[in-house]
Design an enzyme around this catalytic site. Structure first.
Site, PDB file in Angstrom:
ATOM      1  N   LYS A 115       0.689  -1.531  -0.153  1.00  0.00           N
ATOM      2  CA  LYS A 115      -0.329  -0.360  -0.462  1.00  0.00           C
ATOM      3  C   LYS A 115       0.397   1.069  -0.226  1.00  0.00           C
ATOM      4  CE  LYS A 115      -4.713   0.576   1.112  1.00  0.00           C
ATOM      5  NZ  LYS A 115      -5.794  -0.249   2.207  1.00  0.00           N
ATOM      6  N   GLU A 116       1.967   1.574   0.824  1.00  0.00           N
ATOM      7  CA  GLU A 116       3.114   2.598   1.003  1.00  0.00           C
ATOM      8  C   GLU A 116       3.284   2.664  -0.305  1.00  0.00           C
ATOM      9  OE1 GLU A 116       4.594   2.697   5.478  1.00  0.00           O
ATOM     10  OE2 GLU A 116       4.341   0.513   4.395  1.00  0.00           O
ATOM     11  N   GLU A 166      13.423 -36.253 -22.395  1.00  0.00           N
ATOM     12  CA  GLU A 166      13.196 -35.386 -21.437  1.00  0.00           C
ATOM     13  C   GLU A 166      12.014 -34.287 -22.415  1.00  0.00           C
ATOM     14  OE1 GLU A 166      16.624 -33.102 -20.456  1.00  0.00           O
ATOM     15  OE2 GLU A 166      17.779 -34.776 -19.526  1.00  0.00           O
ATOM     16  N   LYS A 185      12.045 -31.264 -24.716  1.00  0.00           N
ATOM     17  CA  LYS A 185      12.647 -30.285 -25.527  1.00  0.00           C
ATOM     18  C   LYS A 185      11.228 -28.928 -25.837  1.00  0.00           C
ATOM     19  CE  LYS A 185      15.821 -28.923 -29.341  1.00  0.00           C
ATOM     20  NZ  LYS A 185      15.376 -27.674 -29.103  1.00  0.00           N
ATOM     21  N   ASP A 204      10.537 -25.541 -25.647  1.00  0.00           N
ATOM     22  CA  ASP A 204      11.360 -24.394 -26.623  1.00  0.00           C
ATOM     23  C   ASP A 204      10.988 -22.833 -25.815  1.00  0.00           C
ATOM     24  OD1 ASP A 204      11.468 -23.049 -29.043  1.00  0.00           O
ATOM     25  OD2 ASP A 204       8.899 -23.427 -30.160  1.00  0.00           O
ATOM     26  N   TYR A 229      17.860 -28.578 -16.794  1.00  0.00           N
ATOM     27  CA  TYR A 229      18.117 -29.839 -17.326  1.00  0.00           C
ATOM     28  C   TYR A 229      19.399 -30.376 -17.304  1.00  0.00           C
ATOM     29  CZ  TYR A 229      18.956 -27.096 -21.326  1.00  0.00           C
ATOM     30  OH  TYR A 229      19.362 -25.783 -22.370  1.00  0.00           O
ATOM     31  N   LYS A 262      12.376 -34.012 -33.296  1.00  0.00           N
ATOM     32  CA  LYS A 262      11.593 -32.658 -33.005  1.00  0.00           C
ATOM     33  C   LYS A 262      10.332 -34.081 -33.510  1.00  0.00           C
ATOM     34  CE  LYS A 262      14.245 -29.147 -33.165  1.00  0.00           C
ATOM     35  NZ  LYS A 262      13.357 -28.070 -33.950  1.00  0.00           N
ATOM     36  N   CYS A 268      12.593   1.747 -42.812  1.00  0.00           N
ATOM     37  CA  CYS A 268      11.140   0.815 -43.579  1.00  0.00           C
ATOM     38  C   CYS A 268      12.235   0.820 -44.722  1.00  0.00           C
ATOM     39  CB  CYS A 268      10.351   1.421 -43.127  1.00  0.00           C
ATOM     40  SG  CYS A 268       8.698   0.356 -43.877  1.00  0.00           S
ATOM     41  N   CYS A 301       8.788   2.396 -46.730  1.00  0.00           N
ATOM     42  CA  CYS A 301       8.027   3.891 -46.836  1.00  0.00           C
ATOM     43  C   CYS A 301       9.562   4.836 -46.084  1.00  0.00           C
ATOM     44  CB  CYS A 301       7.386   4.507 -45.936  1.00  0.00           C
ATOM     45  SG  CYS A 301       7.400   4.346 -43.338  1.00  0.00           S
ATOM     46  N   CYS A 352       8.070  -0.132 -38.023  1.00  0.00           N
ATOM     47  CA  CYS A 352       7.750   0.994 -38.065  1.00  0.00           C
ATOM     48  C   CYS A 352       7.175   1.797 -37.670  1.00  0.00           C
ATOM     49  CB  CYS A 352       7.426   0.333 -39.453  1.00  0.00           C
ATOM     50  SG  CYS A 352       7.203   1.809 -40.667  1.00  0.00           S
ATOM     51  N   CYS A 371       2.506   4.291 -43.253  1.00  0.00           N
ATOM     52  CA  CYS A 371       3.395   3.917 -44.141  1.00  0.00           C
ATOM     53  C   CYS A 371       2.790   2.928 -45.060  1.00  0.00           C
ATOM     54  CB  CYS A 371       4.474   2.948 -42.919  1.00  0.00           C
ATOM     55  SG  CYS A 371       5.076   2.013 -43.763  1.00  0.00           S
TER      56      CYS A 371
HETATM   57  S1  IVH Z   1      20.431 -30.377 -23.987  1.00  0.00           S
HETATM   58  C1  IVH Z   1      24.746 -30.542 -24.100  1.00  0.00           C
HETATM   59  N1  IVH Z   1      17.960 -30.178 -22.918  1.00  0.00           N
HETATM   60  O1  IVH Z   1      16.801 -26.743 -27.260  1.00  0.00           O
HETATM   61  C2  IVH Z   1      23.394 -30.032 -23.876  1.00  0.00           C
HETATM   62  N2  IVH Z   1      18.266 -28.752 -24.290  1.00  0.00           N
HETATM   63  O2  IVH Z   1      18.628 -27.492 -29.462  1.00  0.00           O
HETATM   64  C3  IVH Z   1      22.576 -29.545 -25.128  1.00  0.00           C
HETATM   65  N3  IVH Z   1      16.488 -27.348 -24.955  1.00  0.00           N
HETATM   66  O3  IVH Z   1      19.895 -24.804 -26.314  1.00  0.00           O
HETATM   67  C4  IVH Z   1      21.191 -28.736 -24.721  1.00  0.00           C
HETATM   68  N4  IVH Z   1      15.090 -28.142 -23.665  1.00  0.00           N
HETATM   69  O4  IVH Z   1      17.808 -23.992 -25.479  1.00  0.00           O
HETATM   70  C5  IVH Z   1      19.114 -29.746 -23.436  1.00  0.00           C
HETATM   71  N5  IVH Z   1      15.735 -30.844 -22.008  1.00  0.00           N
HETATM   72  C6  IVH Z   1      16.146 -30.391 -22.581  1.00  0.00           C
HETATM   73  C7  IVH Z   1      16.273 -28.752 -23.669  1.00  0.00           C
HETATM   74  C8  IVH Z   1      17.127 -28.171 -24.527  1.00  0.00           C
HETATM   75  C9  IVH Z   1      14.853 -27.190 -24.081  1.00  0.00           C
HETATM   76  C10 IVH Z   1      17.061 -26.065 -25.400  1.00  0.00           C
HETATM   77  C11 IVH Z   1      17.844 -25.605 -25.359  1.00  0.00           C
HETATM   78  C12 IVH Z   1      19.240 -26.047 -25.868  1.00  0.00           C
HETATM   79  C13 IVH Z   1      18.503 -26.094 -27.760  1.00  0.00           C
HETATM   80  C14 IVH Z   1      18.793 -26.940 -28.871  1.00  0.00           C
END
Ligand code: IVH
Length: 670
Positions: A35-36, A111, A113, A115, A216, A304, A395, A398, A413, A418
């Site tokens: 509050k302060e 694990e 991955k 993003d 990780y 992936k 830009c 423009c 921009c 533009c």
């Molecule tokens: S291991 C040497 N583990 O993915 C170890 N990376 O494409 C290398 N990332 O730069 C990374 N989850 O930012 C690892 N469970 C996970 C991850 C992970 C996300 C990202 C990380 C890395 C990028 C590589």
């Protein structure tokens, strides 16, 4: 003399506010009550309103509404470990080929991955001394103050150990959606917002962003002793209360395919952005024996999900100007077939992304469709001869100077006239989610723009006067022109709820417009009357769910002569600037209750359909969890709102409990 005194007082207030923000966000130990703090903040704001000439460039009140560059200049930090990347595999065969080579009977960790943005935490003698971005892998940006605002990160460990930890900063989808809605939907995705946030100039602003971290990987510079596997290393991190990602497990190489499948099934329910899995050999000595290349370890692979990948070459990189002025670099690639369509363009997101990939014209790249419509450049197979691409300073449409607005990752921009911005504003207005005008796509709008017939959205409503001329154009016939003109005519009936967000003003997205309507501003006249008042911003700011940034943006824009002229033109063309009353029922079991919603739901898509039922039956819809909220309806992937609601002891209702309430009250779902 008086002015000098005021100025001194304002500087003192600024210093005090900054100091307390520091104690609160960075030291985690506030020295005054909330509050302060609010009193100090309001006092400064009042003075700034009264003496606008005395506002300082770096005033803490501007952090919310500032449209200035907010990307900090961070100290460079030379990493004490090589911050490697990962080699990607795109299908199970490719992954299993690597596993077979590395050892089918070995143990591997699987694990998520995540993003987000990569970060390295350096603990010296148990104290978090540096948090550093990956940067080039050798040198990163020291963003310690920003990272320290993430709640789950311990600033001090229970032992005076030297320890380096790698992790990923990210954002839950629901937190991102909530935050993005508040900011008028200006952020493209959680990854971009995360990257921008950790490089923000002000830690106090970063603290407001729903950033999270999972770790990780651990390095023990003084020797790892008995820690001979990655799982033991992760256990150590857990003991130190560092947040591990969920679900990681250890499996033998022979069981990998099955594990990958079960992860794949679970992926969409996780509530945070995931772009695959990471498979790592668990035995650290075996890792040492395999070693690494300059780019990536031989003991790990990224896998992936569903990434339909193609190799191609970048022929040109075109900076594209969007409706908001945002510049997006698009790569024109040698056409390739990808997921059934021929791809000629792929996005490169922004300069940070380009730098991270090290990509330029002539590069051989892999492009993918990650379940999204626009393909992205994923990685560089062979760099081109022209070096890393640099976005221009001006830009492309423009020629006005580009600047960074709000976040560090994107260039903008800022010229409202533009041509490219104008074209995209018209396109935005016509989109399905907005005014839903059939027959008007990029081609048609570009053509009408170039002819000078439609230079802004107001001109659309005069297009009928050009009917005969359009019909003579190549590619147009009486039938297609009829569709366009009828679509335009039909759009005149759209409600204020749709019309106002379609105009594309800053901060005036669907959510804010809905709040305004709920609070009685059900016509454009009522809003235009309001913004004329000297205390309009304050009045708007007092509405729950409308912050100071939004309030100010509404006042400024609706007082802007060009915008008023456009609104007038649309009104004269017969557009409907009124909101229809929402349907109310006599059966009102939710009377007196204030409900907030978070996460995603099975039966209620979009989730607002659940809120509509609550409002129809007497309840009030609120957009954030506060002491005034009575109920939180939460779904999959609920984030910080759920934590806060628990903290405040609100009634917390999940989807099946909500369905029970509805059935008990005989309320039918449409
Ligand atoms: S291991 C040497 N583990 O993915 C170890 N990376 O494409 C290398 N990332 O730069 C990374 N989850 O930012 C690892 N469970 C996970 C991850 C992970 C996300 C990202 C990380 C890395 C990028 C590589």
């Amino acid at each position: 003399m008086k002015l000098e005194k005021v100025s001194l007082e304002m500087r003192d207030l600024e210093t005090a506010i900054r100091k307390h923000q520091y104690f609160y966000y960075l030291e985690n130990s506030p020295k005054i009550k909330d509050k302060e703090f609010d009193i100090l903040f309001q006092k400064l704001k009042k003075l700034e309103e009264k003496y606008p000439d005395l506002i300082s460039e770096s005033s803490p009140t501007k952090l919310v509404g500032s449209d200035l560059s907010s990307s900090g200049d961070f100290a460079k930090f030379k990493h004490k470990i090589p911050v490697l990347s990962l080699e990607n595999t795109y299908n199970l065969d490719e992954l299993m080929e690597w596993v077979n080579k590395t050892g089918l009977d070995e143990n591997y960790s699987v694990e998520w991955k995540i993003d987000g943005a990569s970060i390295v935490l350096y603990y010296n003698q148990g104290i978090l001394t540096n948090a550093v971005t990956r940067g080039s892998g050798g040198v990163g940006d020291d963003v310690t103050d920003n990272i320290k605002t993430i709640e789950s990160i311990p600033h001090k460990l229970s032992s005076k150990i030297n320890l380096y930890v790698r992790g990923e900063v990210f954002m839950n989808f629901s937190d991102f959606d909530d935050f993005n809605e508040e900011y008028g939907g200006r952020f493209a995705n959680p990854r971009n917002l995360t990257a921008g946030s950790i490089k923000h100039k002000y830690a106090s602003e970063v603290a407001k962003r729903p950033l999270r971290l999972f770790v990780y990987d651990a390095f023990f510079p003084d020797g790892r002793g008995k820690i001979v596997t990655n799982s033991l290393a992760l256990q150590k991190l857990k003991d130190f209360k560092l947040p591990l990602a969920p679900d990681s497990i250890i499996v033998s190489g022979s069981k990998l395919s099955k594990t990958v499948e079960s992860f794949r099934k679970k992926k969409d329910s996780m509530g945070f952005p995931i772009d695959g899995l990471v498979i790592k050999l668990d035995d650290l000595r075996k890792r040492d024996a395999l070693g690494e290349t300059s780019h990536s370890p031989r003991w790990a692979r990224a896998y992936k999900f569903d990434a339909l990948i193609q190799e191609t070459t970048i022929e040109e990189i075109i900076p594209q100007v969007g409706r908001t002025g945002k510049i997006t670099p698009r790569a024109r690639v040698k056409p390739v077939k990808l997921a059934g369509t021929t791809v000629t363009y792929a996005t490169l997101h922004n300069q940070d992304y380009i730098n991270e990939l090290g990509v330029g014209i002539g590069a051989k790249v892999r492009i993918s469709k990650r379940g999204e419509i626009i393909p992205a450049v994923e990685e560089v197979v062979e760099p081109g001869l022209q070096g890393i691409f640099q976005l221009p300073k001006k830009c492309p449409s423009c020629k006005s100077i580009l600047s960074k607005v709000d976040e560090s990752v994107d260039l903008f921009c800022t010229n409202k006239n533009c041509p490219e911005r104008e074209r995209h504003s018209i396109l935005f207005f016509c989109q399905k989610k907005q005014m839903d005008i059939d027959g008007l796509g990029v081609k048609q709008i570009d053509l009408f723009y170039d002819k000078g017939w439609v230079r802004n959205i107001g001109d659309l409503y005069d297009l009928h006067t050009k009917k005969d001329q359009i019909e003579t154009l190549e590619g147009f016939g009486a039938k297609s022109v009829k569709i366009i003109l009828e679509g335009i005519e039909k759009s005149k009936n759209k409600d204020l709820r749709i019309l106002l967000p379609s105009i594309g003003l800053h901060e005036l997205g669907h959510k804010v417009v809905e709040i305004l309507i709920e609070n009685g501003y059900t016509s454009i006249e009522s809003l235009l009357d309001l913004v004329k008042k000297p205390d309009a911003a304050e009045e708007l700011n007092s509405i729950h769910g409308i912050g100071p940034r939004t309030a100010q943006a509404i006042v400024t824009q609706l007082n802007d002569k060009t915008i008023q002229k456009l609104i007038n033109k649309l009104m004269n063309s017969g557009l409907n600037f009124r909101a229809a009353e929402s349907e109310k029922s006599d059966h009102r079991p939710f009377e007196g209750q204030a409900w907030c919603v978070t996460g995603s739901f099975d039966r209620f898509q979009p989730r607002d359909t659940a809120m509509d039922l609550i409002v129809k039956h007497g309840g009030r819809k609120v957009t954030s969890v506060s002491s005034k909220t009575t109920h939180l309806l939460y779904g999959e992937g609920a984030g910080s709102k759920l934590d806060k609601a628990k903290e405040l002891g609100l009634q917390i209702i999940n989807e099946s409990e909500f369905l029970n309430i509805l059935s008990k009250e005989n309320i039918l779902i449409d």
